[in-house]
Design a protein around this motif. Structure first.
Motif, PDB file in Angstrom:
ATOM      1  N   GLY A 172       0.803  -1.226   0.000  1.00 49.56           N
ATOM      2  CA  GLY A 172       0.000   0.000   0.000  1.00 49.56           C
ATOM      3  C   GLY A 172       0.825   1.260   0.000  1.00 49.56           C
ATOM      4  N   ARG A 173       2.059   1.188  -0.546  1.00 47.32           N
ATOM      5  CA  ARG A 173       2.952   2.339  -0.542  1.00 47.32           C
ATOM      6  C   ARG A 173       3.344   2.729  -1.959  1.00 47.32           C
ATOM      7  NH1 ARG A 173       7.091  -0.222   3.922  1.00 47.32           N
ATOM      8  NH2 ARG A 173       5.654  -0.261   5.704  1.00 47.32           N
ATOM      9  N   ARG A 174       3.460   4.047  -2.164  1.00 48.03           N
ATOM     10  CA  ARG A 174       3.994   4.562  -3.431  1.00 48.03           C
ATOM     11  C   ARG A 174       5.033   5.618  -3.099  1.00 48.03           C
ATOM     12  NH1 ARG A 174       2.897   9.074  -5.522  1.00 48.03           N
ATOM     13  NH2 ARG A 174       0.715   9.254  -4.896  1.00 48.03           N
ATOM     14  N   TYR A 175       6.297   5.223  -3.261  1.00 46.16           N
ATOM     15  CA  TYR A 175       7.381   6.166  -3.007  1.00 46.16           C
ATOM     16  C   TYR A 175       7.654   7.047  -4.225  1.00 46.16           C
ATOM     17  CZ  TYR A 175       8.391   3.420   1.176  1.00 46.16           C
ATOM     18  OH  TYR A 175       8.309   2.787   2.394  1.00 46.16           O
ATOM     19  N   LEU A 176       7.253   6.617  -5.403  1.00 44.26           N
ATOM     20  CA  LEU A 176       7.424   7.444  -6.595  1.00 44.26           C
ATOM     21  C   LEU A 176       6.560   8.689  -6.424  1.00 44.26           C
ATOM     22  CD1 LEU A 176       7.111   4.703  -9.399  1.00 44.26           C
ATOM     23  CD2 LEU A 176       9.135   5.372  -8.073  1.00 44.26           C
ATOM     24  N   PRO A 177       7.165   9.864  -6.339  1.00 47.85           N
ATOM     25  CA  PRO A 177       6.381  11.069  -6.020  1.00 47.85           C
ATOM     26  C   PRO A 177       5.368  11.426  -7.109  1.00 47.85           C
ATOM     27  CG  PRO A 177       8.734  11.432  -5.683  1.00 47.85           C
ATOM     28  CD  PRO A 177       8.604  10.141  -6.427  1.00 47.85           C
ATOM     29  N   LEU A 178       4.220  11.914  -6.663  1.00 46.00           N
ATOM     30  CA  LEU A 178       3.160  12.286  -7.596  1.00 46.00           C
ATOM     31  C   LEU A 178       3.654  13.328  -8.588  1.00 46.00           C
ATOM     32  CD1 LEU A 178       0.212  12.061  -8.484  1.00 46.00           C
ATOM     33  CD2 LEU A 178      -0.352  13.816  -6.775  1.00 46.00           C
ATOM     34  N   GLU A 179       4.458  14.296  -8.124  1.00 43.44           N
ATOM     35  CA  GLU A 179       4.932  15.331  -9.047  1.00 43.44           C
ATOM     36  C   GLU A 179       5.812  14.730 -10.141  1.00 43.44           C
ATOM     37  OE1 GLU A 179       7.155  18.407  -7.126  1.00 43.44           O
ATOM     38  OE2 GLU A 179       8.980  17.193  -6.921  1.00 43.44           O
ATOM     39  N   LEU A 180       6.525  13.669  -9.840  1.00 49.05           N
ATOM     40  CA  LEU A 180       7.358  13.011 -10.842  1.00 49.05           C
ATOM     41  C   LEU A 180       6.477  12.248 -11.828  1.00 49.05           C
ATOM     42  CD1 LEU A 180      10.386  12.673 -11.506  1.00 49.05           C
ATOM     43  CD2 LEU A 180      10.311  10.494 -10.287  1.00 49.05           C
ATOM     44  N   LEU A 181       5.433  11.605 -11.325  1.00 42.79           N
ATOM     45  CA  LEU A 181       4.483  10.932 -12.219  1.00 42.79           C
ATOM     46  C   LEU A 181       3.886  11.942 -13.193  1.00 42.79           C
ATOM     47  CD1 LEU A 181       4.702   8.653 -10.016  1.00 42.79           C
ATOM     48  CD2 LEU A 181       2.255   8.270 -10.349  1.00 42.79           C
ATOM     49  N   GLN A 182       3.466  13.087 -12.650  1.00 44.11           N
ATOM     50  CA  GLN A 182       2.823  14.103 -13.493  1.00 44.11           C
ATOM     51  C   GLN A 182       3.793  14.689 -14.514  1.00 44.11           C
ATOM     52  OE1 GLN A 182       1.383  16.671 -10.362  1.00 44.11           O
ATOM     53  NE2 GLN A 182      -0.587  15.617 -10.230  1.00 44.11           N
ATOM     54  N   GLN A 183       5.059  14.896 -14.097  1.00 42.76           N
ATOM     55  CA  GLN A 183       6.059  15.436 -15.018  1.00 42.76           C
ATOM     56  C   GLN A 183       6.267  14.534 -16.225  1.00 42.76           C
ATOM     57  OE1 GLN A 183       9.627  16.058 -12.746  1.00 42.76           O
ATOM     58  NE2 GLN A 183       8.719  17.677 -11.480  1.00 42.76           N
ATOM     59  N   HIS A 184       6.066  13.235 -16.016  1.00 43.13           N
ATOM     60  CA  HIS A 184       6.323  12.280 -17.103  1.00 43.13           C
ATOM     61  C   HIS A 184       5.032  11.728 -17.706  1.00 43.13           C
ATOM     62  CE1 HIS A 184      10.710  12.151 -16.526  1.00 43.13           C
ATOM     63  NE2 HIS A 184      10.411  12.439 -15.279  1.00 43.13           N
ATOM     64  N   GLY A 185       3.926  12.363 -17.382  1.00 42.53           N
ATOM     65  CA  GLY A 185       2.664  11.981 -17.998  1.00 42.53           C
ATOM     66  C   GLY A 185       2.185  10.597 -17.626  1.00 42.53           C
ATOM     67  N   TYR A 186       2.519  10.174 -16.424  1.00 39.76           N
ATOM     68  CA  TYR A 186       2.159   8.826 -15.969  1.00 39.76           C
ATOM     69  C   TYR A 186       1.149   8.971 -14.840  1.00 39.76           C
ATOM     70  CZ  TYR A 186       2.909   3.935 -14.559  1.00 39.76           C
ATOM     71  OH  TYR A 186       2.757   2.594 -14.269  1.00 39.76           O
TER      72      TYR A 186
END
Length: 290
Positions: A172-186
């Motif tokens: 239940g963890r996501r260490y990949l930051p949301l801002e990084l996901l958004q920067q890469h369109g993921y």
């Protein structure tokens, strides 16, 4: 007698828990290598107290309480081992307390929003390990050397995060930051579904670049270490950095497959780093075999 038994138990923990660290730091002479084993064992116990509480002999609060009153602590081999460590080396208790703070964060912060949050976490759970190890590995660690050790720890934690995406997702963890996901369109939905596409590969490349930058900063002053320590640190960094290469070899499948660096790859890394150091310095430690 008690200390010898405790140190043997710590060695058993690192041998079982991290073959890469055990092999790399096994090239150190005594008592440096035993000190590394103690630090690893206690950090592993801190980690397990949060991630595997049902298998841990202590809760994180109990560990902190016992560690705070270390001279009176008993009931487990780690306490005489830690007393031995602090007696033989000028290690501070503060990084261990910060390590506990970082592990506690996993209980309350499970989804990261910013890279700043992630970097702070990497410092607390791994950069602190650099602070613990420097008085063991280096004869005169100044502020610049300690800063480099922190970078090295943070680099290794980024590798852990990339390698363990699927395992952490299951917790239940996501260490990949949301801002990084958004920067890469993921999208978060793609993350939850385990989608591996160009957006995800771009995101992982960004983390890989960050890790490699921190590895470079972490090894910048390696020539100031005693030769055996320098060799061990470079070897550990080499083994860890190769995990990212294996992620790419696995076509970025980190949701369902754990990237593992095989023995032949480790042997190649060992040979390449060994060329930089005198063979007698490496062999005199009675090192473990690859």
């Amino acid at each position: 007698m008690e200390a010898a038994f405790s140190l043997n138990q710590c060695e058993a923990m690192i041998r079982k828990g991290s073959s890469s660290f055990y092999k790399a730091f096994g090239f150190l002479p005594s008592p440096r290598k035993e000190a590394v084993y103690v630090i690893y064992a206690f950090c592993r116990m801190i980690d397990n107290a949060v991630d595997e509480p049902e298998q841990s002999p202590y809760t994180i609060d109990e560990l902190e309480e016992q560690f705070t009153h270390l001279e009176q602590a008993d009931g487990h081999f780690i306490w005489p081992a830690l007393r031995w460590l602090f007696h033989h080396f000028s290690v501070s208790k503060q990084p261990f307390f910060r390590q506990m703070e970082g592990q506690r964060r996993d209980l309350v912060l499970t989804h990261y929003e910013t890279m700043e949050q992630l970097e702070e976490y990497c410092y607390l759970v791994a950069g602190t390990v650099g602070e613990m190890l420097l008085p063991v590995l280096h004869n005169h660690p100044d502020e610049q050397i300690v800063e480099a050790g922190i970078y090295l720890g943070k680099a290794m934690q980024i590798v852990n995060i990339v390698r363990d995406v699927g395992e952490d997702q299951g917790l239940g963890r996501r260490y990949l930051p949301l801002e990084l996901l958004q920067q890469h369109g993921y999208s978060e939905q793609s993350f939850e579904a385990g989608v591996i596409d160009d957006h995800f590969r771009s995101l992982i490349h960004a983390l890989e670049r960050q890790a490699k930058d921190w590895f470079l900063k972490g090894l910048a002053n390696i020539s100031s270490y005693p030769p055996a320590s320098a060799f061990a640190v470079e070897l550990a960094a080499g083994f860890y950095g190769a995990i990212l290469d294996q992620v790419i070899a696995n076509r970025y499948e980190v949701f369902a497959k754990r990237a593992v660096v095989g023995p032949l790859a480790k042997l190649k890394i060992y040979k390449s780093i060994k060329e930089k150091y005198m063979a007698d310095v490496v062999l005199e430690s009675g090192a473990v075999s690859l």
